[in-house]
Design a protein around this motif. Structure first.
Motif, PDB file in Angstrom:
ATOM      1  N   MET A   1       0.840  -1.203   0.000  1.00 29.92           N
ATOM      2  CA  MET A   1       0.000   0.000   0.000  1.00 29.92           C
ATOM      3  C   MET A   1       0.875   1.252   0.000  1.00 29.92           C
ATOM      4  N   ASP A   2       1.883   1.254   0.868  1.00 29.98           N
ATOM      5  CA  ASP A   2       2.727   2.441   1.014  1.00 29.98           C
ATOM      6  C   ASP A   2       3.596   2.662  -0.227  1.00 29.98           C
ATOM      7  N   ILE A   3       4.130   1.594  -0.794  1.00 29.74           N
ATOM      8  CA  ILE A   3       4.951   1.747  -1.997  1.00 29.74           C
ATOM      9  C   ILE A   3       4.079   2.194  -3.173  1.00 29.74           C
ATOM     10  N   ALA A   4       2.851   1.700  -3.268  1.00 25.33           N
ATOM     11  CA  ALA A   4       1.934   2.172  -4.317  1.00 25.33           C
ATOM     12  C   ALA A   4       1.682   3.670  -4.148  1.00 25.33           C
ATOM     13  N   ARG A   5       1.467   4.107  -2.903  1.00 24.93           N
ATOM     14  CA  ARG A   5       1.294   5.548  -2.649  1.00 24.93           C
ATOM     15  C   ARG A   5       2.522   6.316  -3.117  1.00 24.93           C
ATOM     16  N   LYS A   6       3.698   5.761  -2.849  1.00 25.47           N
ATOM     17  CA  LYS A   6       4.931   6.437  -3.235  1.00 25.47           C
ATOM     18  C   LYS A   6       5.070   6.522  -4.763  1.00 25.47           C
ATOM     19  N   TYR A   7       4.625   5.496  -5.488  1.00 25.75           N
ATOM     20  CA  TYR A   7       4.665   5.568  -6.958  1.00 25.75           C
ATOM     21  C   TYR A   7       3.706   6.642  -7.468  1.00 25.75           C
ATOM     22  N   LEU A   8       2.548   6.777  -6.838  1.00 20.34           N
ATOM     23  CA  LEU A   8       1.633   7.858  -7.222  1.00 20.34           C
ATOM     24  C   LEU A   8       2.264   9.214  -6.932  1.00 20.34           C
ATOM     25  N   GLN A   9       2.902   9.328  -5.782  1.00 22.39           N
ATOM     26  CA  GLN A   9       3.577  10.577  -5.410  1.00 22.39           C
ATOM     27  C   GLN A   9       4.707  10.885  -6.391  1.00 22.39           C
TER      28      GLN A   9
ATOM     29  N   GLU B   1      -4.550  13.323  -8.207  1.00 23.80           N
ATOM     30  CA  GLU B   1      -5.923  12.950  -7.842  1.00 23.80           C
ATOM     31  C   GLU B   1      -5.954  11.586  -7.144  1.00 23.80           C
ATOM     32  N   ARG B   2      -5.237  10.608  -7.697  1.00 27.45           N
ATOM     33  CA  ARG B   2      -5.208   9.267  -7.093  1.00 27.45           C
ATOM     34  C   ARG B   2      -4.413   9.266  -5.795  1.00 27.45           C
ATOM     35  N   LEU B   3      -3.333  10.051  -5.760  1.00 23.50           N
ATOM     36  CA  LEU B   3      -2.522  10.168  -4.547  1.00 23.50           C
ATOM     37  C   LEU B   3      -3.368  10.693  -3.389  1.00 23.50           C
ATOM     38  N   GLU B   4      -4.166  11.700  -3.644  1.00 25.76           N
ATOM     39  CA  GLU B   4      -5.011  12.259  -2.586  1.00 25.76           C
ATOM     40  C   GLU B   4      -6.027  11.235  -2.098  1.00 25.76           C
ATOM     41  N   SER B   5      -6.564  10.419  -3.006  1.00 26.26           N
ATOM     42  CA  SER B   5      -7.540   9.415  -2.575  1.00 26.26           C
ATOM     43  C   SER B   5      -6.885   8.395  -1.644  1.00 26.26           C
ATOM     44  N   VAL B   6      -5.613   8.057  -1.897  1.00 26.54           N
ATOM     45  CA  VAL B   6      -4.900   7.132  -1.011  1.00 26.54           C
ATOM     46  C   VAL B   6      -4.612   7.808   0.321  1.00 26.54           C
ATOM     47  N   ARG B   7      -4.100   9.028   0.280  1.00 23.23           N
ATOM     48  CA  ARG B   7      -3.786   9.730   1.536  1.00 23.23           C
ATOM     49  C   ARG B   7      -5.016   9.891   2.420  1.00 23.23           C
ATOM     50  N   GLU B   8      -6.176  10.075   1.801  1.00 23.92           N
ATOM     51  CA  GLU B   8      -7.418  10.273   2.552  1.00 23.92           C
ATOM     52  C   GLU B   8      -8.091   8.959   2.948  1.00 23.92           C
ATOM     53  N   ASP B   9      -7.602   7.849   2.439  1.00 31.07           N
ATOM     54  CA  ASP B   9      -8.178   6.535   2.718  1.00 31.07           C
ATOM     55  C   ASP B   9      -7.977   6.183   4.192  1.00 31.07           C
ATOM     56  N   GLU B  10      -9.085   6.014   4.901  1.00 30.57           N
ATOM     57  CA  GLU B  10      -8.985   5.705   6.328  1.00 30.57           C
ATOM     58  C   GLU B  10      -8.262   4.386   6.576  1.00 30.57           C
ATOM     59  N   ALA B  11      -8.417   3.417   5.675  1.00 32.69           N
ATOM     60  CA  ALA B  11      -7.722   2.132   5.832  1.00 32.69           C
ATOM     61  C   ALA B  11      -6.212   2.355   5.733  1.00 32.69           C
ATOM     62  N   TYR B  12      -5.773   3.233   4.834  1.00 32.34           N
ATOM     63  CA  TYR B  12      -4.347   3.544   4.716  1.00 32.34           C
ATOM     64  C   TYR B  12      -3.853   4.241   5.985  1.00 32.34           C
ATOM     65  N   GLN B  13      -4.617   5.198   6.472  1.00 28.75           N
ATOM     66  CA  GLN B  13      -4.220   5.929   7.680  1.00 28.75           C
ATOM     67  C   GLN B  13      -4.106   4.986   8.878  1.00 28.75           C
ATOM     68  N   ARG B  14      -5.089   4.093   9.030  1.00 29.03           N
ATOM     69  CA  ARG B  14      -5.055   3.120  10.148  1.00 29.03           C
ATOM     70  C   ARG B  14      -3.864   2.172  10.000  1.00 29.03           C
ATOM     71  N   ALA B  15      -3.637   1.691   8.768  1.00 32.48           N
ATOM     72  CA  ALA B  15      -2.529   0.754   8.532  1.00 32.48           C
ATOM     73  C   ALA B  15      -1.183   1.421   8.795  1.00 32.48           C
ATOM     74  N   THR B  16      -1.053   2.686   8.420  1.00 34.06           N
ATOM     75  CA  THR B  16       0.184   3.423   8.664  1.00 34.06           C
ATOM     76  C   THR B  16       0.432   3.531  10.160  1.00 34.06           C
ATOM     77  N   GLU B  17      -0.597   3.906  10.902  1.00 30.82           N
ATOM     78  CA  GLU B  17      -0.475   4.066  12.346  1.00 30.82           C
ATOM     79  C   GLU B  17      -0.142   2.725  13.005  1.00 30.82           C
ATOM     80  N   ALA B  18      -0.821   1.677  12.583  1.00 29.09           N
ATOM     81  CA  ALA B  18      -0.563   0.342  13.160  1.00 29.09           C
ATOM     82  C   ALA B  18       0.856  -0.117  12.844  1.00 29.09           C
ATOM     83  N   HIS B  19       1.331   0.162  11.642  1.00 30.92           N
ATOM     84  CA  HIS B  19       2.689  -0.246  11.271  1.00 30.92           C
ATOM     85  C   HIS B  19       3.723   0.511  12.113  1.00 30.92           C
TER      86      HIS B  19
END
Length: 145
Positions: free
Chosen positions: A73-81, A124-142
């Motif tokens: 998930m995080d690496i996909a976000r980084k490719y969008l970024q 546009e896609r990067l923002e959708s990932v950053r705003e994704d609550e599942a991504y935010q929760r997974a980041t915090e848990a990691h």
């Protein structure tokens, strides 16, 4: 492949706990198997190709999310970024060259309007990932691990 960096020798699908979030686009060319899965999808040559690329990367992000694979998930976000930042560099600087003889050039508005359009497709896609609550929760848990 190895260059003395343990990231090259680690399968982060098998060892997600070894993944370090890092800054910015760090790890996009190292973190396996995600690099091999995402890099072939990544391009920003034209706005149309950028849109297809960003959609394909977002689709992979959603697969990783469904499988609970935070490193993916995080690496996909980084490719969008990275799609956004690289395309925007070409949009602002002729030929994407930000520095000449060690001096930073002044950005132009817009040196390449097509690259700006490509950048906006990724943004546009990067923002959708950053705003994704599942991504935010997974980041915090990691981070808590």
């Amino acid at each position: 492949m190895t260059d003395g960096d343990p990231e090259y020798d680690t399968d982060f699908r098998d060892r997600p706990e070894a993944y370090e979030i890092g800054r910015s686009e760090e790890g996009v060319f190292k973190v396996q198997p995600y690099k091999d899965e995402l890099l072939p999808l990544w391009t920003f040559k034209t706005p149309e190709e950028a849109e297809e690329s960003a959609d394909a990367i977002l689709e992979k992000y959603e697969e990783y999310r469904a499988d609970g694979e935070f490193p993916g998930m995080d690496i996909a976000r980084k490719y969008l970024q990275m799609g956004y930042t690289r395309a925007m560099r070409y949009a602002k600087y002729p030929g994407g060259t930000k520095y000449v003889d060690g001096e930073e050039r002044d950005p132009q508005q817009w040196a390449d309007p097509e690259k700006r359009e490509a950048a906006l497709r990724f943004e546009e896609r990067l923002e959708s990932v950053r705003e994704d609550e599942a991504y935010q929760r997974a980041t915090e848990a990691h981070r808590e691990r």
